[in-house]
Design a protein around this motif. Structure first.
Motif, mmCIF file in Angstrom:
data_model
loop_
_atom_site.group_PDB
_atom_site.id
_atom_site.type_symbol
_atom_site.label_atom_id
_atom_site.label_comp_id
_atom_site.label_asym_id
_atom_site.label_seq_id
_atom_site.Cartn_x
_atom_site.Cartn_y
_atom_site.Cartn_z
ATOM 1 N N MET A 64 0.841 -1.189 0.000
ATOM 2 C CA MET A 64 0.000 0.000 0.000
ATOM 3 C C MET A 64 0.883 1.248 0.000
ATOM 4 S SD MET A 64 -2.923 0.831 2.757
ATOM 5 C CE MET A 64 -3.386 2.475 3.077
ATOM 6 N N THR A 65 0.557 2.199 -0.855
ATOM 7 C CA THR A 65 1.343 3.433 -0.926
ATOM 8 C C THR A 65 0.724 4.493 -0.027
ATOM 9 O OG1 THR A 65 0.083 4.230 -2.805
ATOM 10 C CG2 THR A 65 2.076 2.970 -3.291
ATOM 11 N N ASP A 66 1.569 5.383 0.422
ATOM 12 C CA ASP A 66 1.086 6.497 1.242
ATOM 13 C C ASP A 66 0.263 7.447 0.386
ATOM 14 O OD1 ASP A 66 2.367 5.568 3.497
ATOM 15 O OD2 ASP A 66 4.207 6.686 3.072
ATOM 16 N N ALA A 67 -0.719 8.066 1.005
ATOM 17 C CA ALA A 67 -1.521 9.070 0.306
ATOM 18 C C ALA A 67 -0.638 10.273 0.018
ATOM 19 C CB ALA A 67 -2.716 9.473 1.160
ATOM 20 N N ARG A 68 -0.851 10.875 -1.123
ATOM 21 C CA ARG A 68 -0.096 12.077 -1.463
ATOM 22 C C ARG A 68 -0.771 13.293 -0.823
ATOM 23 N NH1 ARG A 68 -2.554 15.005 -5.129
ATOM 24 N NH2 ARG A 68 -0.769 16.185 -5.841
ATOM 25 N N VAL A 69 -0.033 14.367 -0.708
ATOM 26 C CA VAL A 69 -0.552 15.590 -0.093
ATOM 27 C C VAL A 69 -1.001 16.543 -1.201
ATOM 28 C CG1 VAL A 69 -0.003 17.580 1.347
ATOM 29 C CG2 VAL A 69 0.952 15.330 1.906
ATOM 30 N N PRO A 70 -2.295 16.781 -1.322
ATOM 31 C CA PRO A 70 -2.778 17.723 -2.330
ATOM 32 C C PRO A 70 -2.360 19.157 -1.984
ATOM 33 C CG PRO A 70 -4.574 16.343 -1.507
ATOM 34 C CD PRO A 70 -3.395 16.132 -0.613
ATOM 35 N N MET A 71 -2.211 19.975 -3.003
ATOM 36 C CA MET A 71 -1.883 21.396 -2.838
ATOM 37 C C MET A 71 -3.115 22.216 -3.167
ATOM 38 S SD MET A 71 0.264 23.639 -2.056
ATOM 39 C CE MET A 71 0.053 25.402 -2.043
ATOM 40 N N VAL A 72 -3.564 23.001 -2.196
ATOM 41 C CA VAL A 72 -4.719 23.880 -2.377
ATOM 42 C C VAL A 72 -4.216 25.321 -2.398
ATOM 43 C CG1 VAL A 72 -6.898 24.680 -1.378
ATOM 44 C CG2 VAL A 72 -6.259 22.254 -1.218
ATOM 45 N N THR A 73 -4.684 26.069 -3.385
ATOM 46 C CA THR A 73 -4.355 27.489 -3.475
ATOM 47 C C THR A 73 -5.661 28.270 -3.380
ATOM 48 O OG1 THR A 73 -2.500 26.974 -4.940
ATOM 49 C CG2 THR A 73 -3.224 29.277 -4.849
ATOM 50 N N PHE A 74 -5.690 29.201 -2.450
ATOM 51 C CA PHE A 74 -6.855 30.077 -2.268
ATOM 52 C C PHE A 74 -6.476 31.451 -2.781
ATOM 53 C CE2 PHE A 74 -9.357 33.172 0.084
ATOM 54 C CZ PHE A 74 -10.646 32.661 -0.055
ATOM 55 N N LEU A 75 -7.215 31.947 -3.765
ATOM 56 C CA LEU A 75 -6.963 33.266 -4.338
ATOM 57 C C LEU A 75 -8.079 34.219 -3.934
ATOM 58 C CD1 LEU A 75 -6.093 32.079 -7.950
ATOM 59 C CD2 LEU A 75 -4.489 32.666 -6.134
ATOM 60 N N GLY A 76 -7.708 35.316 -3.351
ATOM 61 C CA GLY A 76 -8.686 36.313 -2.924
ATOM 62 C C GLY A 76 -8.033 37.674 -2.886
ATOM 63 N N LYS A 77 -8.650 38.585 -2.138
ATOM 64 C CA LYS A 77 -8.043 39.897 -1.920
ATOM 65 C C LYS A 77 -8.679 40.512 -0.686
ATOM 66 C CE LYS A 77 -11.050 42.770 -4.801
ATOM 67 N NZ LYS A 77 -11.118 43.667 -5.947
ATOM 68 N N PRO A 78 -7.971 41.415 -0.034
ATOM 69 C CA PRO A 78 -8.516 42.086 1.132
ATOM 70 C C PRO A 78 -9.791 42.843 0.784
ATOM 71 C CG PRO A 78 -6.154 42.512 0.927
ATOM 72 C CD PRO A 78 -6.592 41.830 -0.337
ATOM 73 N N VAL B 178 -11.258 22.630 5.769
ATOM 74 C CA VAL B 178 -11.266 21.405 4.950
ATOM 75 C C VAL B 178 -9.839 20.962 4.641
ATOM 76 C CG1 VAL B 178 -11.975 20.384 2.751
ATOM 77 C CG2 VAL B 178 -13.561 21.857 4.010
ATOM 78 N N THR B 179 -8.963 21.895 4.282
ATOM 79 C CA THR B 179 -7.584 21.504 3.983
ATOM 80 C C THR B 179 -6.889 20.954 5.221
ATOM 81 O OG1 THR B 179 -6.800 23.785 4.260
ATOM 82 C CG2 THR B 179 -7.275 23.057 2.018
ATOM 83 N N ALA B 180 -7.142 21.537 6.374
ATOM 84 C CA ALA B 180 -6.545 21.027 7.615
ATOM 85 C C ALA B 180 -7.039 19.615 7.913
ATOM 86 C CB ALA B 180 -6.869 21.964 8.779
ATOM 87 N N ARG B 181 -8.314 19.385 7.707
ATOM 88 C CA ARG B 181 -8.894 18.063 7.970
ATOM 89 C C ARG B 181 -8.247 16.999 7.089
ATOM 90 N NH1 ARG B 181 -14.118 19.426 8.209
ATOM 91 N NH2 ARG B 181 -14.530 19.252 5.982
ATOM 92 N N HIS B 182 -7.875 17.373 5.879
ATOM 93 C CA HIS B 182 -7.277 16.416 4.943
ATOM 94 C C HIS B 182 -5.745 16.424 4.995
ATOM 95 C CE1 HIS B 182 -10.802 14.965 2.721
ATOM 96 N NE2 HIS B 182 -11.326 16.118 3.096
ATOM 97 N N GLY B 183 -5.169 17.319 5.761
ATOM 98 C CA GLY B 183 -3.709 17.414 5.806
ATOM 99 C C GLY B 183 -3.122 17.942 4.503
ATOM 100 N N ALA B 184 -3.928 18.670 3.755
ATOM 101 C CA ALA B 184 -3.469 19.233 2.481
ATOM 102 C C ALA B 184 -2.625 20.480 2.728
ATOM 103 C CB ALA B 184 -4.673 19.584 1.604
ATOM 104 N N ALA B 185 -1.750 20.762 1.788
ATOM 105 C CA ALA B 185 -0.959 21.995 1.842
ATOM 106 C C ALA B 185 -1.843 23.141 1.363
ATOM 107 C CB ALA B 185 0.271 21.860 0.965
ATOM 108 N N LEU B 186 -1.704 24.299 1.986
ATOM 109 C CA LEU B 186 -2.529 25.454 1.629
ATOM 110 C C LEU B 186 -1.666 26.679 1.404
ATOM 111 C CD1 LEU B 186 -5.259 26.925 1.295
ATOM 112 C CD2 LEU B 186 -5.273 27.226 3.790
ATOM 113 N N SER B 187 -1.918 27.349 0.291
ATOM 114 C CA SER B 187 -1.290 28.621 -0.012
ATOM 115 C C SER B 187 -2.411 29.637 -0.202
ATOM 116 C CB SER B 187 -0.464 28.496 -1.296
ATOM 117 O OG SER B 187 0.069 29.747 -1.666
ATOM 118 N N VAL B 188 -2.354 30.735 0.548
ATOM 119 C CA VAL B 188 -3.356 31.800 0.442
ATOM 120 C C VAL B 188 -2.677 32.995 -0.220
ATOM 121 C CG1 VAL B 188 -4.885 33.340 1.713
ATOM 122 C CG2 VAL B 188 -4.587 30.972 2.478
ATOM 123 N N LEU B 189 -3.210 33.398 -1.377
ATOM 124 C CA LEU B 189 -2.608 34.483 -2.141
ATOM 125 C C LEU B 189 -3.620 35.586 -2.401
ATOM 126 C CD1 LEU B 189 -0.828 32.327 -4.885
ATOM 127 C CD2 LEU B 189 0.174 33.232 -2.782
#
Length: 87
Positions: free
Chosen positions: A1-15, A30-41
């Protein structure tokens, strides 16, 4: 069995974007629950992102592919991250 990969989530918004303010906490949870990487731009920091997504924000990308715009449904993002972790 292979390890699950870590998805990359990018959130695009503005102030000051009220839809962004509503969507970002959902994406973070949701990203925290899945252990996904998150980038907020902020699109204000990148002219290319501003041209591409200016009227569509917030935008969520999963592994570089647009997943949603304007509104984020937690259940739909859950499904996408579970699937991405298996690929």
């Amino acid at each position: 069995m292979t390890d699950a990969r870590v998805p990359m989530v990018t959130f695009l918004g503005k102030p000051g974007c009220h839809l962004c303010e509503q969507a970002e906490p959902v994406v973070r949870e949701v990203t925290a629950r899945h252990g996904a990487a998150l980038s907020v731009l902020s699109i204000l920091d990148d002219e290319a992102l501003q041209r591409q997504y200016g009227e569509l924000i917030p935008v969520v990308l999963v592994d570089g592919v647009q997943h949603s715009q304007w509104f984020v449904e937690a259940e739909r993002l859950d499904v996408a991250l579970a699937a991405a972790a298996r690929t």
